[in-house]
Write an enzyme that holds these catalytic residues in place. Sequence first.
Site, PDB file in Angstrom:
ATOM      1  N   CYS A  79      17.652 -44.557   9.102  1.00  0.00           N
ATOM      2  CA  CYS A  79      17.652 -43.094   9.023  1.00  0.00           C
ATOM      3  C   CYS A  79      18.913 -42.527   8.384  1.00  0.00           C
ATOM      4  O   CYS A  79      18.958 -41.351   8.025  1.00  0.00           O
ATOM      5  CB  CYS A  79      17.492 -42.506  10.428  1.00  0.00           C
ATOM      6  SG  CYS A  79      18.860 -42.924  11.562  1.00  0.00           S
ATOM      7  N   GLN A  80      19.956 -43.342   8.232  1.00  0.00           N
ATOM      8  CA  GLN A  80      21.238 -42.811   7.773  1.00  0.00           C
ATOM      9  C   GLN A  80      21.166 -42.064   6.446  1.00  0.00           C
ATOM     10  O   GLN A  80      21.871 -41.059   6.272  1.00  0.00           O
ATOM     11  CB  GLN A  80      22.272 -43.947   7.683  1.00  0.00           C
ATOM     12  CG  GLN A  80      22.693 -44.516   9.019  1.00  0.00           C
ATOM     13  CD  GLN A  80      21.751 -45.604   9.512  1.00  0.00           C
ATOM     14  OE1 GLN A  80      20.694 -45.840   8.907  1.00  0.00           O
ATOM     15  NE2 GLN A  80      22.109 -46.271  10.590  1.00  0.00           N
TER      16      GLN A  80
END
Length: 395
Positions: A79-80
Site C-alpha cells: 500500500c505504500q
Amino acid sequence: MRSVELFVGAGGLAMGISNAGFRHVGLYEWDRYACDTIRFNKERNVGPVRDWPIYQLDVRSVDFTQYRGIELLAGGPPCQPFSLGGKHRGREDHRNMFPEMIRAVREIQPKVVLIENVKGLLRESFAKYFEYILLQICYPEIVPKENEDWTDHLSRLEQQHTKGRYHGLSYRVVFRLLNAADYGVPQKRERVFIVGFRSDLNIEWSFPNPTHSFDALLYDQWVTGEYWERHRVAKKHRPDIPDKLKKRIESLRMGLRLIQGAPWVTVRDAISGLPDPESEQDCGVPNHRFNPGARVYPGHTGSPLDEPAKTLKAGDHGVPGGENMLVKPDGTVRYFTVRESARLQTFPDEYVFSGSWTESMRQLGNAVPVRLAHFITKDIRTRLEWSVADAGKAV
C-alpha cells in the site's frame, strides 16, 4: 473451495478467508519476518494456519497458471505507493505490485478476485490510475503493447469497455471504501476493497451491509448506560458526554434517529481481560509486553478507551511518532502492546507474532482485520454456492 493469496503479510486476510471456508492452495509473501510469523504459528499448530502452504517468494517469479480455475484469488498489493503516509509515488513506485496482481488474474482466471488497499488509492491524484487498475481487472487479457504508455493502454481499455461486446476473459468489478468499525472491528480503519466476479458466471453481487454503528454505541453508552454497566465502570469514573455529541445523543434518546446494527466495538471491549502491561510486565500473556516512550504529537493523540481505536499504522521504519497509542482514563498515553494491537485487528489470542515489538507492530499495521476479511469472503462464498446450486437446478 480453493483460494490463492498474494502479498499475504502477517495473514489477516488469509485467516479471514480460511475462516470463511476456503482452502488455501498457495500463499505468497516475500517479507521474511511476516513469513516467520506464519511459520511460527504453523509450528504451534494454530487453527487453520497449520495447513497453509506459505511460499517466501517474489511474486514476479511465480507461474500462476498452475492454479488455473480456482475459486478465489485475493491479495493486498503493497500500500505504500498510495498511502496517505507514504511518498505518494503511485504507479512509479517500485513497490507498485498491481501489475503482478493483474497478471495473476490473467493466468489463474479465478471465479472471484478480491483486492484490498488503502484509502489513499481513491485520492484525486490517483483517480486516473485507479480507473486503469479497475479496467485491467475487467479485461485482464487486454495487455499493454510493447513500449506502450499506460495512458494509451487505458484508452484502449476504455474503448473496449464502452463498446460493450467482448468474448474474452472478463470480470464484473465493483469497489467500495469500508470502515472496519462498521463490521465489528474495534478500529476505525478505512480501506478500499475491489471485488470482481468472472463474467461468464452471471453472478449479481453487492457488498454486505454494515452490522455495527456509532449511533448504537452512543445509545448503549449515554441513553441506556448498558456499556458502562457491562464494564463495571462506576458513575463517578465515567467520562462526561462530549459537547459535540450532545445533540446527537438527545436525538437518540428521543427516538428521532434510527439505530441500526450493534454498537461499535471499542478499545475497552477489545482489551478487556488483559492485565495492565505496565504493572504486570511478566504476566505470561504472549506479545503483551509494555513498550515505553509513547509521546503525544500535534494531530497524533492516541486512541480513546471507549471508542474504536484509530487506524493502526506501520510506517517504513517502525511505528510513526504519536501513533498506535492508548489514552488512559487519567489522560496519559502508552503504546498498545502487540497483543492489544492483535485484538484490535481481531487476530485470535493464540496467534503469536514473532520478532521485535517494532517488527510485529509493522506487520499488524499492514494487516487486514480478520473479522472484516471473514465477513466479506463469507458473503462471496455464499454467493458462489448459490450459483452452483442454481446451475444444478437449470440442468
